[in-house]
Scaffold this motif. Sequence first.
Motif, PDB file in Angstrom:
ATOM      1  N   ALA A 249      -1.300  33.796  32.200  1.00 10.33           N
ATOM      2  CA  ALA A 249      -1.341  32.850  31.005  1.00 10.33           C
ATOM      3  C   ALA A 249      -1.576  31.261  31.213  1.00 10.33           C
TER       4      ALA A 249
ATOM      5  N   ASN B  84      -4.040  40.492  23.050  1.00 14.87           N
ATOM      6  CA  ASN B  84      -4.351  38.933  23.195  1.00 14.87           C
ATOM      7  C   ASN B  84      -4.329  38.303  21.618  1.00 14.87           C
TER       8      ASN B  84
ATOM      9  N   ASP C 207      -0.629  34.681  22.203  1.00 18.56           N
ATOM     10  CA  ASP C 207      -0.653  34.414  23.514  1.00 18.56           C
ATOM     11  C   ASP C 207       0.769  34.350  24.180  1.00 18.56           C
TER      12      ASP C 207
END
Length: 260
Positions: free
Chosen positions: A134, A186, A189
């Motif tokens: 991420a 997803n 986040d």
Amino acid sequence: MKKLYIGILSIFIISMLAACGSQASGEQKQGEESSDKKVLKMATSADFPPFESHNEKGDIVGFDVDLANKIADKLGYQLEIQDMKFDGLVGALQSGRVDMVMSGMSTTEKRRKNVDFSKQYHRSGEMFIYKKDADIKKLEDLKGKTVGVQLGTIQEEGADKLSKKYGFKVKKVDNANILGQELASNRIDVGYLDKTVAKGYVKSQNLTGFDDPTTSSPGMGVAFPKGSDLTEKVNNILKELEASGEMDKLKDKWLSEYQE
Ligand code: ARG
């Protein structure tokens, strides 16, 4: 005259019996009645392992459940658990629908306006968690991201405040279990939740994360309706369980894997 006397006597006896039956003494009934113990109604939001969650059989299990059973045992009550949304728990206490709440609930000053808390039995802290790719390491990196929280939690409140400063969106869900699924697919986040619980997701979903540097939230406690006489009784029981080492045993059983 005699009839009248017997009539009055029996009304007297019946009302005495009724008074005994409705007395909430918390003590186990004697003799032949001892099998139908009085019920201690506890509410929880069973979406928060290792504190409370459903096992494969659909039973609610976890640290809070074991602790609640010990408390009920010592009080001589039969424990009955009601599963509800986390943001309905305080209301359930206020309206007297349940006698206590154990749900990994942080003993905040704000909640203390509406409920009473026992002494704290666990301290967790908060954590932001996300997928390893991420590209997030600190609060500033949350800019433009979507952060998921559970409705009614201290993280909901915390995220609302931080979102303005750090420029992220907040997605609120009813059920804490959904946070893991939302991350996997997803739709968010980042998840923001109690560190002890977050650690479970980090392991099971191979995530990473960082501790929230901004808050120092209070530990978890058992919640009661304001003025409940259970608060002091349960405090004494918690002290007993700490002194006898039973509390440590419970923590070893449920929480050790989730600590650092
Ligand atoms: N500790 C946080 C709070 O008190 C979250 C608790 C959520 N508990 C749960 N069973 N979902 O706000």
